[in-house]
Structure formats: C-alpha cells, structure tokens
Design a protein around this motif. Sequence first.
Motif, short mmCIF file in Angstrom:
data_model
loop_
_atom_site.label_atom_id
_atom_site.label_comp_id
_atom_site.label_asym_id
_atom_site.label_seq_id
_atom_site.Cartn_x
_atom_site.Cartn_y
_atom_site.Cartn_z
N ALA A 1 32.80 45.88 44.86
CA ALA A 1 32.95 46.82 43.73
C ALA A 1 33.78 48.03 44.10
N GLY A 2 33.75 48.43 45.36
CA GLY A 2 34.49 49.62 45.77
C GLY A 2 35.96 49.38 46.01
N ALA A 3 36.43 48.13 45.81
CA ALA A 3 37.82 47.82 46.12
C ALA A 3 38.79 48.36 45.09
N SER A 4 38.42 48.35 43.82
CA SER A 4 39.32 48.80 42.76
C SER A 4 38.50 49.09 41.51
N LEU A 5 39.15 49.71 40.57
CA LEU A 5 38.47 50.00 39.30
C LEU A 5 38.14 48.71 38.56
N ARG A 6 39.03 47.71 38.67
CA ARG A 6 38.77 46.42 38.02
C ARG A 6 37.52 45.77 38.59
N THR A 7 37.40 45.72 39.90
CA THR A 7 36.23 45.09 40.49
C THR A 7 34.97 45.88 40.17
N TYR A 8 35.10 47.19 40.13
CA TYR A 8 33.92 48.01 39.82
C TYR A 8 33.40 47.72 38.42
N HIS A 9 34.31 47.72 37.44
CA HIS A 9 33.87 47.44 36.07
C HIS A 9 33.29 46.03 35.94
N ARG A 10 33.95 45.07 36.59
CA ARG A 10 33.50 43.68 36.46
C ARG A 10 32.11 43.49 37.03
#
Length: 1007
Positions: A355-364
Amino acid sequence: MTFEGEFKGGRVDGFGVKDGSWTVLQLVEALGSCLENTDPRARGRGIQLLSQVLLECHSLLQEKEVLHLVLFYENRLQDHHLVIPSVLQGLRALVSLCPPGLAVSVLKAIFQEVHVQSLLQLDRHTVYSIITNFMATREEELKGLGADFTFGFIQVMDGEKDPRNLLVAFQIVRDLIAKNYALGPFVEELFEVTSCYFPIDFTPPPNDPHGIQREDLILSLRAVLASTPQFAEFLLPLLIEKMDSDLQSAKLDSLQTLTACCAIYGQKELQEFLPSLWSSLRREVFQTASEKVEAECLTALHALSACLSRSVLSSDAEDLLDSFLSSILQDCRHHLCEPDMKLVWPSAKLLQAAAGASLRTYHRLTRSVLPLLLEQYTKHSQSSQRRTILEMLLGFLELQQKWGHVEEDESALLSLRAPVCSVVFSALTDPSVQLQLVGIRALTVLGSLQGFLSPPDLELVVDHLIRLALHEEDSQSSCPAVVWAGSLELGLGWSFRASAPRLPRHGLGPECPRAGEPGCRPNAPLRCAFPSERDEERSQDLRSLRQRCLQALAAVSTHTSIVRETVPVLLQHLRKVQKGNAAGSAQEVVSVCQSLHRVALQCQQDAEGCWYFHQAAVPCLLAMAVQAAMQESAHPLLGKALLEEDVLAAMVPVISAATTHLSPELAAQSVSHVVPLFLDGEVSFLPQNSFPCSFQPFCLEAQRRLVALLMAFVCSLPRNVAIPQQERLLRELLALSCSCNCPFAATTAAKCFAGLVNKHPAGQQLDEILQLAVNRMEPGLAEGPRRVQALTLLLWVTKALVLRYHPLTLSLSQLLGLLGDAELGPAAADGFSLLMAESPDVLHKGCHADVRIMFRQRFFTDNVPKLVQGFHGAGPDVKANYLKGLSHVLNHLPKPVLVTELPTLLSLLLEALSCSDRVVQLSTLSCLQPLLLEAPQIMSLHVDTLVTKFLSLTSSPAMVLVSAPLLPYKARVIRALAKPLDDKKRLVRKEAVAARGEWFLVGSPGR
C-alpha cells in the motif's frame, strides 16, 4: 660514454630519455639485438626495458613515434607467451596517445591473440586497464566494432577469479550497458559471464593490503545485474532460486538485487514471474525467523508494487498491478480476522508494504482492508485484540500522510471518517492503558491529515486530550497524552487553534468567562485547565493536577499563536506565588520555570515566537524577582519562594534559552534595558514597575542573589552584541565575587565575570581586566575569611581562558600551587573537574561561548606533566590533591586519547588506588576500566599489583557504592565467564566459578 656503452652497462632508463641524453629511437636501435633474439626470454627482457621507459616517458613521444610503437607492440601480441606481459605493459603506456583508428586493431589483436585466462593477475589487470582507457577515450571507434567488442570482452572476462580484477571487469560491463554499446546476440552470454559470481561468496584474507571487502563486490555486481531490463528473463529466475536458498546471505542478496532491478523494470519484464516472486516473498515473511530477511522482503514487495504502478498501460493491456494486488489481498486479507494468530502481523506488514508504494496501491488496498479492520474492531471485545487491530489500522493511517490532502471521491479513508474517528475515540476511553496509547498515536496521525477532522471531531479531540493529560491517574497514559498534544497541535495547525473557542470548558473557574462571553479569548480552554483559586485551597490534592497542567501547556506551545496564550497563563501562576495567594512551594515555582524553559526551547527556531517569548517572559521574571527581593526585608514571607536558590537556578535556563537565539539587533535592544537595570536600578521597562525602594543588587545584601538572572542574560548573548558599560559591569562583578558573604551570589558573580571575559575581544582592555582580577584574587587566596570565594573566581576565570586558548598562564600556575595548600588543596583539586567538564549554564557553545576544539587534549598536554611533577615533590599530606586533580583531568578526556595516554601514567594511577580519598579511588577505577578492556597486554604486566590493590579496596569503607558502576557490565561478565567453566584445567574452572559467583552478587544488599 656512448649510448651503446651505457646500454650494455645496464644504465639505460627513463631518466636518460627525460633529460634528452638519448631518444626513444636510439633506445629501440640499441635494443635491436634483444628484440630480434631467437630466445623468447631475451626478447622479453628487451621489450620489458622498452615498456618501462615508455611508462615513464610516454608524454615526450611524437605522434609518428607513437604510431610505429603501437604497430610494433600490436604485432608482438603474436609472440611467445613469455613476451606477452611486457607487450601489454607497453600498450598500457601508449593507450592514451594511440592515433585514431588504431584502438580497434589493438583490441582485436588482444581478443584474438592473447589467452587472458593464462596470464598472471597483474597482467590480466593490465588488459582490463587497456580496455577501460580505450572506452574512456575512443568510445565511438569501439562502438564501430558492434557486438564483436562485447563478445571479445566476454572472452577476456570469462573465468576471472581475482577480486581486484573483478571490480574493474564489473565496471566495464556497467559502462558497456550505460553507454549503449551494442550487445547484439550476446546478452545472455554477458549475463552468464557476470551472474556466475552471484551471490558473492568472498572472505578477505587477514591483513589484506588491498582493502577489498565482500560488500564492495556485492554492490559492484548488483549494479551490473540491475543495469538493464535485457537481463530480466535470465536474472529473475536466478533470484527466485536463490530466495529459496538455505543461506541467509543469499536470500538477502537476492532480495536487495530484486529491489534494485525494480527501479528500471516495467510490467513487460515482470509479468511472467510475478506469481513466483509473490509466492517466495509471502513464504519468507510468513515463515522466516530473521528480521533482516523480513525487512528486505517487505522492501522488495514495496519496490515491485511501485514498479507496476509506474507502468503506462495501453488500452488493450492487462493491468498487472490490479491482479498482483488481488493476489496479495487473497492471501493476506483473511488473516486480519484472526488478531490472536501468528500470521496476522506478517499479513498486515505485507499489505502495508504494498500500500505504501503508490497512491494507486494505497487506494486499491485500503478500499478492501480498512472496512474489514473497522468491522473486526467492533466484533472483538478484548482489549488485547482491539489493540492489535488498531495498530494495524494505524499503520495504514500513517501511510496516508505520504500523499497529503486527497479528494474525498478518491480516498477510502475520507469515506470512512465517521467509523475511523469512532474507533479511535473508543480506544481513548478503554480501561486498557496500552490500547489508550495506541489510540493517542492514531489521534495524532488523524490530526496531521489536512481536512480530515471536522469541527465536532476537533472538540472531541481536545476533550479527550484534556481528560487524559489532566485527569487520567495512570501516568502511562497521561504523560504520552501531554507529549502527543504538542505533535497534534503541529499537525492540525490553524484548524486546531481556531476551533478552541468552541470547545467545552473543562475545569472552568467562576472567574473565567465562557465561550462567546465578553472577555473570552482564543484558546481559552488551555488556560481553563488550571485549577481555580478556590480549588487551590486543596493544594495537596491538586498538586499533581497542576503539574500536568504545566506539562500540557508547555507541550502544546509549538506555534507562536499558542505561545501567546500559554505564556501569560504560566506567568500569571508565578505572580500568584509572588503575592502569596497560592498554596505553592518552591518546587511548584521550579515546575513552572521548567515548563517555561520547554516553551522557550520550542520557540527558538521561529524568530517571531522567540522574540515574543523574550519580551513577555524575561521582563516579567525580572520584575517578579526584583519585587520579591524588595519585599523580603519588610515582609519576609511574601514572595520568598522566588528568592530561593533552587528557584533562581530554575529561572536561569529560561532566560538563557529566551536570549541565545535572538538576532543581534533584538539582542542589542534588550541588553540596553537589562544592564542598566542592574547597574543603575533603571526599572522603567519592567511591568508593574512601582517598587517600594531602589534596586541595587551590587550593594544591598537582600538583592545580590538576583545577579544569577543577570548572568543568565548577558552570558547568553551573541559575541557580536556590544554590552553597555561593560568595563563597569566587570568591575562590579569582580568586587561582588570576592566580597560577598553569600556563596550563591559570589559564585554566580564569578561565573558571570568569567562568561564575559571568555567572549571579550583580545587586546589591551582584556589584559587590564585580567590583571585587575589577578590583583583581587591574590590577596584573597593568601589569607582571610574569603579564600573560598577567591578560589571560586580563580577557577571560573581559568576555565574561561582555557576554553579560548588564552596565553595567560598565571591563573593556572596559581591553581597548581594551591594543590599544596592544606586548607584549599582538596577544593582546588576538585576544581580540575570544573575546568574539564561541560558547564550547564555558562561557558558552553549553546550560549555562544568561545570554546575551541580539543581544549581538553591541550590542557592535558600542558598541565599533566606539572601535576605529576608536583605529586613527586609534594608532602605526604597533600599528595592526594594532585592525584585527585589528575584523575579529574583523565576522566574528562575522550576515550581514544585516554587509552593512548594512560600507559605512561599507569604507575601513578596504581599508587592512587592506595589513596584514602573516595573520590580519588572511584576516579582512578573509572580511568583504569577502559584500559583493562582495550589494552590487556599492558595491564597484564601489572596484574599482581592490580589484584593486590583491588583486594584491599574490597574492604575499604569508601567502596560502599563501588558496585554501582559495575552493574551495567554484570550480565556481560557473567556470560563471558560461562566459557571457562568448561576449561580442561581444574584450576581455571575453579577460579571461573568463584569469579562468576562474585559477579552474581554485584548489586545485591550488603555488597
């Protein structure tokens, strides 16, 4: 002698060519018979001589000479293998001068004619050097070879084993890729010739002169493997294989290499291997017992997720990120429902790493995980389970801080604002202290998220903080609440400060206006936390509450707008003590000063806040102290707490911290008021300045203690701020330090004088001041009732001069002479500790004192020989003074210096162990301790004496507390003594048992 004669005599070298005695052409002609000799050894010697000359004189060669020499050497590459090393040395000398077009032919000749693997290490290194130099100077020519150059280098490097050569070879591969040399069909071969060393297994030999470490090779090889996506199809299977290895070092190297590769890979390179990579990472995190492996797995997963997030997708391409995250959720999500099971935290860590890798992964991920965690928190009722769930939730909340403000339609967190706040607030009211602590941390994170907390939520935040900080009985919750309140104010910013007037009136006294009523000011709840005057009648019951109030007010004072509200509250509390209306003690005043000191430190980095605090606090503290000093004679009980030494000592750091960070202009403005206050009694700038009598601290006995506040101010000023009437001030301080009957006032006057002397510019004026001080000290030290005051002044003046490397040595000579004085000797010996130690209030770098580096080492070099000489010439009744002074000097030396210098003083230290003075004994033991640990070979020469001395100390009454310094080493020594318990010699085992038993008893009652 002719050239031929000199050559035959063996006297031909590079110096003759350098000075023009002969030319290279003459040298070649003279070597003709050698170069054409049928014996390869003779040819080798001739080429070796020529190559040595070229290495020294290549810069003197003409272009035509270089051309013929290069062609000659290139041709000689076909010669006997005994000649090849010398040929390579000559080519290395000519490579930088090689004419255009010849670099390619030379390298082709090396690739075709030289069997590099059969050469010695130094000769192979020469080949690598030739290639490196050509790549740096003939890049375009070499690129003209196309993939043939790459293939030729692969042949050269194949089978290399020496680490010195590998470092160069790895760099060449990196340059091949980074400078876009053609790899052609040889990508796999280039990968194989480098990857065969992975993972690096190298242990440098002892005393290796080259200094090559395993880590150097690892990083160099990793840079090669992670340099191009073209290696991906070969490298990723290798990394997956090594991740399954039983060797931890192989796992770590593979994971770190995978992380490095993700920086340049895309979805295309990763697509085929994602399932296997995820399987290996998941298995390691779920099963490993190594924290290092787990951390590297999480880092690699973070890098993989970030790599997939960066990839730009075409309209018909599969979104690998979504499928990859779906796999993570499928394997980890269900474990979050089992807070008591061992896989819950590994699963949470994997999800948070992705989740901390990018905003996309965090939202997903948060769209799926956050509702589940909130549901599980409500479902489980045990505090331990709730704490685990809330800690996992906290990890995801902290990740949101990376992305800043996020629109509501994008963020799962914002859509869950109400249940998240509800969970955090419920944790703050839970009986479990540990759950409350997690709730406080979560509340701080929520406060840092811009726009997350609504105004009603802010009201609840302040309610909970006030309850925890002021009314929670368990200090485990109340103290962190105070600390986090300051962090929360920083995170919430203006929204927290602006919402304060609407908050409930906790502990509001009848004299405080309600919100919305006339007289209510912003942030009034902060001041309302103080108990009212009616409450103060129960002072014994409310003392703890007042202490928490002070801590809370200081904690939240991290912004100038808050400081403007909290500082007046703290000062008003001091005024109540001054007026005698509060049932407070000196300790309570000290607590207020400690809170003011914390606020002052927090204001130092903000110029506006620093100046406000200085203007508000310094005149107020001075006014209250002056008022108390004037009232003491008429009303001894009124304001007496403000004149106690502990209270004045607590005010000193407040005034100092409020002054040190002022700009020179503002400091000059302030000093123009404070110095006239003490010299002329000018009180007009003080608030409430209607005093019953004049203020004359240098004349009136009751007011002299207040010189401590003057010291705090003037000794904290920057060195470039001029002090008005400085010469007069120095004279007054000098007179007070030598004539005052109050030790506290005399000492502070001496410290203030020393602080000003330390910053005073060098020159005639300073010399006159010092001479004046010497004239006052010498009679005082000689005889009379104030010898102690004179010694105190001598010590502080000496310290001021030692710190700035002032050449005046008279004061040190006087101090060394006093060690032989029966009355002042012990105090003079203790003074060496003052000279070497850091001073908390004056003469340190924080207050702009002139402190030179290594002043302690210089003091040691200049004065320890005099201490040793004085010891040998002193009578038996004063020898202990010299030993004490020496031990103080040694104890404040940096440890590396101490270890190198102690052996020369060892005999004296061993004698000091027989001294009856407890301070000398303890100091000497402290000096010997590092020597025993780090120089056992020296100490072994004196083992009999040491054992005898130590045994005698065990029965000494002065060693009652000697076990205290040993406690930190108790467990370490007991573990170390376990090994000799199995020694083959019975005597060794016996002594080990006895020693271990003694160490088990260290620190026990009666020991």
